[in-house]
Write a protein that holds these residues in place. Sequence first.
Motif, PDB file in Angstrom:
ATOM      1  N   MET A 113      37.312 -10.061  -5.628  1.00  0.00           N
ATOM      2  CA  MET A 113      37.898  -9.948  -6.967  1.00  0.00           C
ATOM      3  C   MET A 113      37.229  -8.851  -7.777  1.00  0.00           C
ATOM      4  N   GLU A 114      35.916  -8.684  -7.631  1.00  0.00           N
ATOM      5  CA  GLU A 114      35.265  -7.607  -8.392  1.00  0.00           C
ATOM      6  C   GLU A 114      35.790  -6.247  -7.946  1.00  0.00           C
ATOM      7  N   GLN A 115      36.093  -6.105  -6.639  1.00  0.00           N
ATOM      8  CA  GLN A 115      36.674  -4.864  -6.135  1.00  0.00           C
ATOM      9  C   GLN A 115      38.033  -4.616  -6.784  1.00  0.00           C
ATOM     10  N   ILE A 116      38.845  -5.659  -6.857  1.00  0.00           N
ATOM     11  CA  ILE A 116      40.172  -5.539  -7.477  1.00  0.00           C
ATOM     12  C   ILE A 116      40.052  -5.175  -8.949  1.00  0.00           C
ATOM     13  N   VAL A 117      39.186  -5.899  -9.674  1.00  0.00           N
ATOM     14  CA  VAL A 117      39.044  -5.665 -11.112  1.00  0.00           C
ATOM     15  C   VAL A 117      38.552  -4.247 -11.395  1.00  0.00           C
ATOM     16  N   LEU A 118      37.546  -3.797 -10.654  1.00  0.00           N
ATOM     17  CA  LEU A 118      37.019  -2.449 -10.873  1.00  0.00           C
ATOM     18  C   LEU A 118      38.066  -1.386 -10.545  1.00  0.00           C
ATOM     19  N   LEU A 119      38.828  -1.610  -9.486  1.00  0.00           N
ATOM     20  CA  LEU A 119      39.898  -0.665  -9.154  1.00  0.00           C
ATOM     21  C   LEU A 119      40.964  -0.650 -10.240  1.00  0.00           C
ATOM     22  N   VAL A 120      41.331  -1.814 -10.751  1.00  0.00           N
ATOM     23  CA  VAL A 120      42.318  -1.875 -11.839  1.00  0.00           C
ATOM     24  C   VAL A 120      41.787  -1.152 -13.070  1.00  0.00           C
ATOM     25  N   MET A 121      40.528  -1.398 -13.411  1.00  0.00           N
ATOM     26  CA  MET A 121      39.921  -0.736 -14.575  1.00  0.00           C
ATOM     27  C   MET A 121      39.986   0.779 -14.457  1.00  0.00           C
ATOM     28  N   HIS A 122      39.862   1.282 -13.204  1.00  0.00           N
ATOM     29  CA  HIS A 122      39.821   2.733 -12.977  1.00  0.00           C
ATOM     30  C   HIS A 122      41.094   3.232 -12.282  1.00  0.00           C
ATOM     31  N   ARG A 123      42.176   2.494 -12.484  1.00  0.00           N
ATOM     32  CA  ARG A 123      43.516   2.898 -12.052  1.00  0.00           C
ATOM     33  C   ARG A 123      43.583   3.267 -10.572  1.00  0.00           C
ATOM     34  N   ASP A 219      33.962 -17.152 -27.638  1.00  0.00           N
ATOM     35  CA  ASP A 219      34.043 -16.989 -29.096  1.00  0.00           C
ATOM     36  C   ASP A 219      34.069 -15.529 -29.519  1.00  0.00           C
ATOM     37  N   VAL A 220      34.059 -14.623 -28.558  1.00  0.00           N
ATOM     38  CA  VAL A 220      34.108 -13.189 -28.864  1.00  0.00           C
ATOM     39  C   VAL A 220      35.515 -12.674 -28.582  1.00  0.00           C
ATOM     40  N   ASP A 221      36.174 -12.147 -29.606  1.00  0.00           N
ATOM     41  CA  ASP A 221      37.536 -11.644 -29.442  1.00  0.00           C
ATOM     42  C   ASP A 221      37.585 -10.582 -28.357  1.00  0.00           C
ATOM     43  N   GLY A 222      38.570 -10.685 -27.466  1.00  0.00           N
ATOM     44  CA  GLY A 222      38.795  -9.652 -26.462  1.00  0.00           C
ATOM     45  C   GLY A 222      38.120  -9.885 -25.131  1.00  0.00           C
ATOM     46  N   VAL A 223      37.117 -10.771 -25.060  1.00  0.00           N
ATOM     47  CA  VAL A 223      36.466 -11.058 -23.779  1.00  0.00           C
ATOM     48  C   VAL A 223      37.452 -11.778 -22.865  1.00  0.00           C
ATOM     49  N   LYS A 224      37.523 -11.332 -21.607  1.00  0.00           N
ATOM     50  CA  LYS A 224      38.431 -11.915 -20.630  1.00  0.00           C
ATOM     51  C   LYS A 224      37.615 -12.543 -19.492  1.00  0.00           C
ATOM     52  N   ILE A 225      38.029 -13.735 -19.049  1.00  0.00           N
ATOM     53  CA  ILE A 225      37.313 -14.444 -17.974  1.00  0.00           C
ATOM     54  C   ILE A 225      38.300 -14.776 -16.857  1.00  0.00           C
ATOM     55  N   ILE A 226      37.962 -14.367 -15.643  1.00  0.00           N
ATOM     56  CA  ILE A 226      38.760 -14.678 -14.466  1.00  0.00           C
ATOM     57  C   ILE A 226      38.034 -15.765 -13.686  1.00  0.00           C
ATOM     58  N   LEU A 227      38.693 -16.909 -13.507  1.00  0.00           N
ATOM     59  CA  LEU A 227      38.115 -18.019 -12.757  1.00  0.00           C
ATOM     60  C   LEU A 227      38.775 -18.084 -11.384  1.00  0.00           C
ATOM     61  N   LEU A 228      37.950 -18.043 -10.338  1.00  0.00           N
ATOM     62  CA  LEU A 228      38.449 -18.047  -8.964  1.00  0.00           C
ATOM     63  C   LEU A 228      38.315 -19.426  -8.332  1.00  0.00           C
ATOM     64  N   LEU A 229      39.368 -19.829  -7.639  1.00  0.00           N
ATOM     65  CA  LEU A 229      39.356 -21.068  -6.873  1.00  0.00           C
ATOM     66  C   LEU A 229      39.479 -20.732  -5.390  1.00  0.00           C
ATOM     67  N   ARG A 230      38.903 -21.592  -4.551  1.00  0.00           N
ATOM     68  CA  ARG A 230      39.079 -21.466  -3.108  1.00  0.00           C
ATOM     69  C   ARG A 230      38.850 -22.832  -2.477  1.00  0.00           C
ATOM     70  N   GLU A 295      43.587 -18.130  -1.953  1.00  0.00           N
ATOM     71  CA  GLU A 295      44.674 -18.181  -0.983  1.00  0.00           C
ATOM     72  C   GLU A 295      45.895 -17.405  -1.463  1.00  0.00           C
ATOM     73  N   ASP A 296      46.162 -17.406  -2.776  1.00  0.00           N
ATOM     74  CA  ASP A 296      47.291 -16.633  -3.311  1.00  0.00           C
ATOM     75  C   ASP A 296      47.027 -15.137  -3.210  1.00  0.00           C
ATOM     76  N   ASN A 297      45.761 -14.770  -3.330  1.00  0.00           N
ATOM     77  CA  ASN A 297      45.402 -13.366  -3.171  1.00  0.00           C
ATOM     78  C   ASN A 297      45.644 -12.900  -1.738  1.00  0.00           C
ATOM     79  N   ILE A 298      45.439 -13.805  -0.778  1.00  0.00           N
ATOM     80  CA  ILE A 298      45.689 -13.485   0.628  1.00  0.00           C
ATOM     81  C   ILE A 298      47.178 -13.240   0.869  1.00  0.00           C
ATOM     82  N   THR A 299      48.010 -14.109   0.320  1.00  0.00           N
ATOM     83  CA  THR A 299      49.454 -14.033   0.599  1.00  0.00           C
ATOM     84  C   THR A 299      50.188 -13.016  -0.254  1.00  0.00           C
TER      85      THR A 299
END
Length: 389
Positions: A113-123, A219-230, A295-299
Amino acid sequence: KDPQDKTRRKQITMPKITDSLDDWVISDYEEQGQSFLVASKKGVTYDKSLAEEGPYEKLDRNGRYLIPINYAYGSNFAFFTKKEMLDRQHRELNFKNDDVIIAAYPRAGCTWMEQIVLLVMHRGDPNALDTKTKNTYDPKANPPRNGKVLFETMFAEKSDVDMAAPWGSLCGQDMGLTKEDIESIPFRRLFKVHYRPHSLPGMSKAPEHGENFVKAPVDVDGVKIILLLRDPKDVALSLIRVNSINLQKGGVPLTPFLKTFLDGKLYSNDWNTYYQEWLDIVNQHPDKFLVIAYEDNITDSVGTIERVAKFLGMDLTEEEKESCRKYSAFGAMKEMSKNSKAEHVHVGKVGAWRDIYTKEVVEAFNEKLRDEKLGSYAERYIVNDFEEK
């Protein structure tokens, strides 16, 4: 590859379980101020003269295994995570309004997920990442590259993490990052955390965890949190695989390791408790979170990239999405990190446990997953039709 380089892990074939969870007892033990979990086989006498020292555990050939842990802020941590380090985080880490946090139980797909997020951040630009440090931010990199900051070693002394080799090199250059280092990151910041939520700066509500000096990320406006399940059955297997260097030299066998996992006593804490607490925060602050299943990321990896981009406020072109997909594929990640000391990517397979676990083990996981506090998130992982091979 240098066989003496213990920072490299060889992929091993896991043997099928042949003993029972009931054959083992997990208990607490303390020696010279260090806390351990002890996995002992029933009916076996401990012979201390046969013990061996290792980076993770002491091994007695008669069947006693000790796993170092640390306890602070109401949670178990890796033994190199010091309470003093956590106190500094609670006092000094100020979140910014465009920060992104990835929260997941260990081996739930954080590296992916960090690979995906960093790639998205840098297009989709792979050159913006530094896979040689496992995408860890390095303030000394020239040219600067973006990377995650790992909570578990933030503000740690390098010597503390080196004692946990091979984790020292796996954690990269984030050991000992100062407040100034973190505040001066010239990119949108990405944090990665395996903590339970109350251990994050500003999140604790219990007096015994110390006073909150900074604002919680929710409590900080704009902070985004991605929670991963497996699926926890795959998580447990991946956890033992990542310790395969110890398996090869005689580390903790699979069955007592699984019992420790199922008892919720690993340094990573109880899987159920971890997700109960995080999902409770999700329900309180739904606009702050994106919940993604491994699992959704896999499919549907493209669908995941699109969800992440939308969540982060990024409008990617089709070409940029394709580049994110290409460079976040497992094969590409392995290739990009092959010259790194941080070989942290395995096969990413779903359901590998089916060839290894017994019906007893699967039912033990089912029992945990039926916990109503986990809600619908856990239902997909309950298996009622398992047949041993």
